[in-house]
Design an enzyme around this catalytic site. Structure first.
Site, PDB file in Angstrom:
ATOM      1  N   GLN A  52       1.141  -0.897  -0.272  1.00 59.38           N
ATOM      2  CA  GLN A  52       0.105  -0.530  -0.068  1.00 59.38           C
ATOM      3  C   GLN A  52       0.944   1.033   0.090  1.00 59.38           C
ATOM      4  OE1 GLN A  52      -1.819   1.214   3.935  1.00 59.38           O
ATOM      5  NE2 GLN A  52      -3.965   1.926   2.676  1.00 59.38           N
ATOM      6  N   GLY A  53       0.821   2.000  -0.737  1.00 60.83           N
ATOM      7  CA  GLY A  53       1.580   3.994  -0.820  1.00 60.83           C
ATOM      8  C   GLY A  53       0.684   4.163  -1.070  1.00 60.83           C
ATOM      9  N   SER A 100      -4.975   7.747  12.047  1.00 62.17           N
ATOM     10  CA  SER A 100      -5.350   7.797  13.333  1.00 62.17           C
ATOM     11  C   SER A 100      -6.285   8.307  14.207  1.00 62.17           C
ATOM     12  CB  SER A 100      -3.904   8.852  13.581  1.00 62.17           C
ATOM     13  OG  SER A 100      -5.060  10.454  13.423  1.00 62.17           O
ATOM     14  N   GLU A 126     -10.184  -1.326   5.366  1.00 57.59           N
ATOM     15  CA  GLU A 126      -9.648  -1.227   6.522  1.00 57.59           C
ATOM     16  C   GLU A 126      -9.377  -1.304   7.749  1.00 57.59           C
ATOM     17  OE1 GLU A 126      -4.407   0.224   7.293  1.00 57.59           O
ATOM     18  OE2 GLU A 126      -6.280   1.546   5.643  1.00 57.59           O
TER      19      GLU A 126
END
Length: 399
Positions: A126-127, A384, A246
């Site tokens: 994953q970039g 986050s 995710e």
């Protein structure tokens, strides 16, 4: 919300248990028991077993290779794999980019990429994150410029914290294709062959001494236009969709339940002639509080499953699962490290190997510090927790 399994679901649970017991790779189990580092082939050994069975992509639609399981069956699957201490399937292909491709991709893209994701022949990374663009992902600066003939992009930039990029065949990257547009409106979603000239992968060694994450440098990397998913400058739509998948998976309720069981096993055993740690009321209270929080999280997960089964959106619940699930995972590693005491010191790792007469502490303590360090990331990746709380405030409180 019905918490009782039907006879059919109990039969499915028994089938899953029997399958794992009969088919989980013995060599992989041995390496896990010894605490050895796992290789790419180790991860793929279990992936290929599940792919052959047709169980590798529990949430995928049947038409794209999924097993057609209900939300309850997927819940049972996660419970049973955690109960059996199965390694997790690398999420970047199955959980992340696969759903993006079958949701937003063209028929040609689906035919090209989905089979390799299912079989494990293509390993993905994953970039997303960049230096200066992590939690504020939309500020990314990796640039993709369309060629004059419109056949390819030239990509330049840097990505960081790219998990398992050293093994990757392909990567999915967020790149800026319109620097003049508002941040979220100038981003595209590209699939990039990691063997393309101009890509350099540089390892980042973690505090635990592991090579898990990397920096990825892209210098004049040529990417065909047909590798762009969805419309140009609409990649943020794909990114949000992927992050929602995710975050739901980050909660890890089943794995955390197994983690607490291990804590109880560890803390119920005498070490160095001392009384079991669970006899200490302060430590016992920490374990009890953790179990209560995990139970509350599990009920939240079950509510989201019930909503999903009824065709309702999970809403802010996915963000709640991410926040509380990641915090609980960190607390588990904290309690394990506390139980290890001085035997968890990082410099003891591997010390005395081969010296059966004078081992340095219990074997489980060797991984206590590295696991503690590694799990500091859970409250950061996938968005986050500070950002997740802002999202909840907007969705629930209207702030």
């Amino acid at each position: 919300m019905d918490l009782e399994f039907s006879p059919e679901e109990i039969a499915f649970r028994d089938e899953v248990r029997a399958f794992i017991a009969e088919n989980y790779p013995a060599e992989l189990r041995g390496k896990q028991d010894e605490g050895d580092d796992l290789t790419k082939e180790d991860f793929l050994s279990w992936h290929r077993v599940l792919a052959k069975k047709g169980w590798i992509a529990p949430a995928w639609p049947v038409e794209y290779g999924g097993p057609g399981w209900t939300a309850t069956q997927r819940y049972i699957w996660s419970e049973e794999t955690a109960r059996a201490d199965c390694i997790r399937i690398m999420p970047f292909g199955i959980t992340m980019v696969g759903p993006v491709i079958y949701t937003f991709g063209t028929p040609e893209q689906k035919a090209r990429f989905l089979p390799g994701i299912l079989s494990g022949d293509d390993w993905w990374c994953q970039g997303y994150s960049e230096p200066g663009a992590g939690s504020d992902l939309a500020s990314l600066r990796t640039r993709a410029v369309l060629s004059d003939d419109g056949t390819h992009y030239i990509v330049n930039g840097q990505k960081t914290w790219t998990t398992m990029a050293q093994h990757a065949d392909w990567g999915f990257f967020l790149v800026r294709t319109n620097p003049d547009a508002k941040q979220q409106e100038g981003i595209s979603f590209l699939l990039i062959d990691m063997k393309t000239p101009g890509i350099t992968v540089r390892p980042i060694i973690t505090l635990g001494g592991e090579h898990e994450v990397n920096e990825v440098f892209l210098e004049d990397v040529k990417v065909p236009v047909e590798n762009r998913i969805y419309e140009e400058n609409k990649g943020w739509t794909c990114a949000k969709f992927l992050l929602a998948h995710e975050r739901a998976g980050i909660a890890g309720v089943a794995a955390s339940k197994r983690g607490i069981e291990k804590i109880r096993d560890i803390a119920s055993t005498e070490m160095d002639g001392d009384r079991p740690l669970l006899s200490n009321p302060f430590y016992r209270r920490k374990v009890a509080e953790l179990e209560m929080d995990l139970t509350a999280l599990e009920f939240t997960e079950l509510r989201t499953l019930a909503n999903e089964a009824a065709g309702r959106d999970a809403g802010a619940a996915a963000n709640v699962l991410k926040i509380k699930g990641s915090e609980i995972q960190q607390r588990i590693t904290e309690l394990v490290l506390e139980a290890a005491g001085h035997y968890g010191a990082p410099y003891f790792r591997g010390f005395g190997e081969g010296d059966n007469e004078h081992p340095i502490g219990p074997e489980w303590a060797n991984r206590a510090a590295p696991s503690y360090y590694n799990m500091r990331k859970t409250t950061i990746y996938g968005g986050s927790n500070e950002v997740q709380r802002n999202i909840i405030a907007k969705m629930v409180l209207g702030l």
